[in-house]
Design an enzyme around this catalytic site. Structure first.
Site, PDB file in Angstrom:
ATOM      1  N   ASN A  36       5.196   8.127   6.742  1.00 53.53           N
ATOM      2  CA  ASN A  36       6.410   8.103   6.412  1.00 53.53           C
ATOM      3  C   ASN A  36       7.228   9.201   6.984  1.00 53.53           C
ATOM      4  O   ASN A  36       6.887  10.368   7.384  1.00 53.53           O
ATOM      5  CB  ASN A  36       6.050   8.609   4.831  1.00 53.53           C
ATOM      6  CG  ASN A  36       5.770   7.764   3.678  1.00 53.53           C
ATOM      7  OD1 ASN A  36       4.422   7.798   3.556  1.00 53.53           O
ATOM      8  ND2 ASN A  36       6.634   6.641   3.199  1.00 53.53           N
ATOM      9  N   GLU A  68       7.534   4.705   8.219  1.00 54.55           N
ATOM     10  CA  GLU A  68       8.214   4.074   7.137  1.00 54.55           C
ATOM     11  C   GLU A  68       9.441   5.017   6.654  1.00 54.55           C
ATOM     12  O   GLU A  68       9.128   6.360   6.688  1.00 54.55           O
ATOM     13  CB  GLU A  68       7.370   4.083   6.022  1.00 54.55           C
ATOM     14  CG  GLU A  68       6.194   2.942   6.155  1.00 54.55           C
ATOM     15  CD  GLU A  68       5.177   2.959   5.002  1.00 54.55           C
ATOM     16  OE1 GLU A  68       5.604   3.573   3.753  1.00 54.55           O
ATOM     17  OE2 GLU A  68       4.261   2.259   4.889  1.00 54.55           O
ATOM     18  N   ASP A  98      11.274   1.164   3.450  1.00 51.68           N
ATOM     19  CA  ASP A  98      10.242   1.318   2.314  1.00 51.68           C
ATOM     20  C   ASP A  98      11.182   1.321   1.062  1.00 51.68           C
ATOM     21  O   ASP A  98      12.395   1.605   1.022  1.00 51.68           O
ATOM     22  CB  ASP A  98       9.610   2.783   2.564  1.00 51.68           C
ATOM     23  CG  ASP A  98       8.465   3.086   1.401  1.00 51.68           C
ATOM     24  OD1 ASP A  98       8.026   1.910   0.897  1.00 51.68           O
ATOM     25  OD2 ASP A  98       7.910   4.067   1.475  1.00 51.68           O
ATOM     26  N   GLU A 155       4.045  -3.402  -2.607  1.00 50.38           N
ATOM     27  CA  GLU A 155       3.478  -2.122  -3.019  1.00 50.38           C
ATOM     28  C   GLU A 155       3.023  -2.362  -4.574  1.00 50.38           C
ATOM     29  O   GLU A 155       3.672  -3.179  -5.401  1.00 50.38           O
ATOM     30  CB  GLU A 155       4.650  -0.990  -3.105  1.00 50.38           C
ATOM     31  CG  GLU A 155       4.686  -0.758  -1.647  1.00 50.38           C
ATOM     32  CD  GLU A 155       5.902   0.548  -1.669  1.00 50.38           C
ATOM     33  OE1 GLU A 155       5.819   1.370  -0.834  1.00 50.38           O
ATOM     34  OE2 GLU A 155       6.854   0.244  -2.245  1.00 50.38           O
TER      35      GLU A 155
END
Length: 203
Positions: A36, A68, A98, A155
């Site tokens: 991330n 991400e 994301d 997710e």
């Protein structure tokens, strides 16, 4: 973030990720590793060169890493962020947007930035089986990603029903507790071995 340390933290996380990735390769597991990025990362003009230097030092293909970025991180200083994202992509890193669908001006961001992956927020995945509107959003996100030649990641996949539904829709990757919970690398190596054995038996 409060103390402006995200760039140092991200570099350290990448070092750890490279070490773990090499451990996976040594055990014949070649997968992509996702990391991330924060809003601070994509406003640091020197970051693409720093990350490139790290992977070169360890002789790792940058395409093995997916960076991400949440939609909210893209809200400020968009022109500067796009420049950094383009440079990261040119250096070979994969880029993922994301929490898609929960932020501001999603389609504009998707159109402007060189993303290779779209992550569908778990908010929609959780409700997909019982909410036709959520299911429609998931279906459209997958169709959109296919048209833009991007991978899709769902997710929050926590049930077999969601897994099967996503497979029928052509989702590329599923992420969630139905598959496995987070675990240390050595446990993951054992998990992959067992997963591959179970697939062999099914075949």
């Amino acid at each position: 973030e409060k103390h402006q340390l995200m760039n140092l933290l991200t570099e350290e996380i990448l070092r750890v990720a490279i070490k773990e990735y090499k451990h996976l390769l040594a055990n014949d597991i070649d997968i992509k590793v996702s990391i991330n990025l924060s809003a601070q990362n994509i406003s640091d003009l020197s970051m693409p060169e720093k990350l490139e230097a790290l992977v070169k030092h360890f002789q790792i293909n940058p395409e093995s890493f997916v960076l991400e970025i949440t939609e909210s991180a893209l809200m400020n200083e968009i022109s500067e962020s796009l420049d950094i994202l383009n440079r990261l992509r040119m250096k070979g890193f994969s880029l993922s947007i994301d929490d898609f669908g929960t932020g501001y001006s999603s389609l504009v961001k998707l159109y402007q930035a060189p993303f290779t992956e779209l992550k569908i927020d778990q908010h929609f995945i959780f409700r997909m089986a019982t909410d036709s509107d959520a299911a429609a959003i998931v279906r459209i996100c997958i169709m959109l990603a296919k048209e833009l030649k991007m991978q899709t990641v769902a997710e929050g996949v926590e049930t077999e029903e969601a897994w099967n539904q996503l497979a029928d829709l052509g989702c590329t990757i599923a992420q969630g507790y139905f598959i496995a919970k987070p675990m240390p690398t050595d446990n993951f190596i054992d998990w992959v071995t067992n997963w591959n054995k179970s697939l062999s038996k099914q075949a």
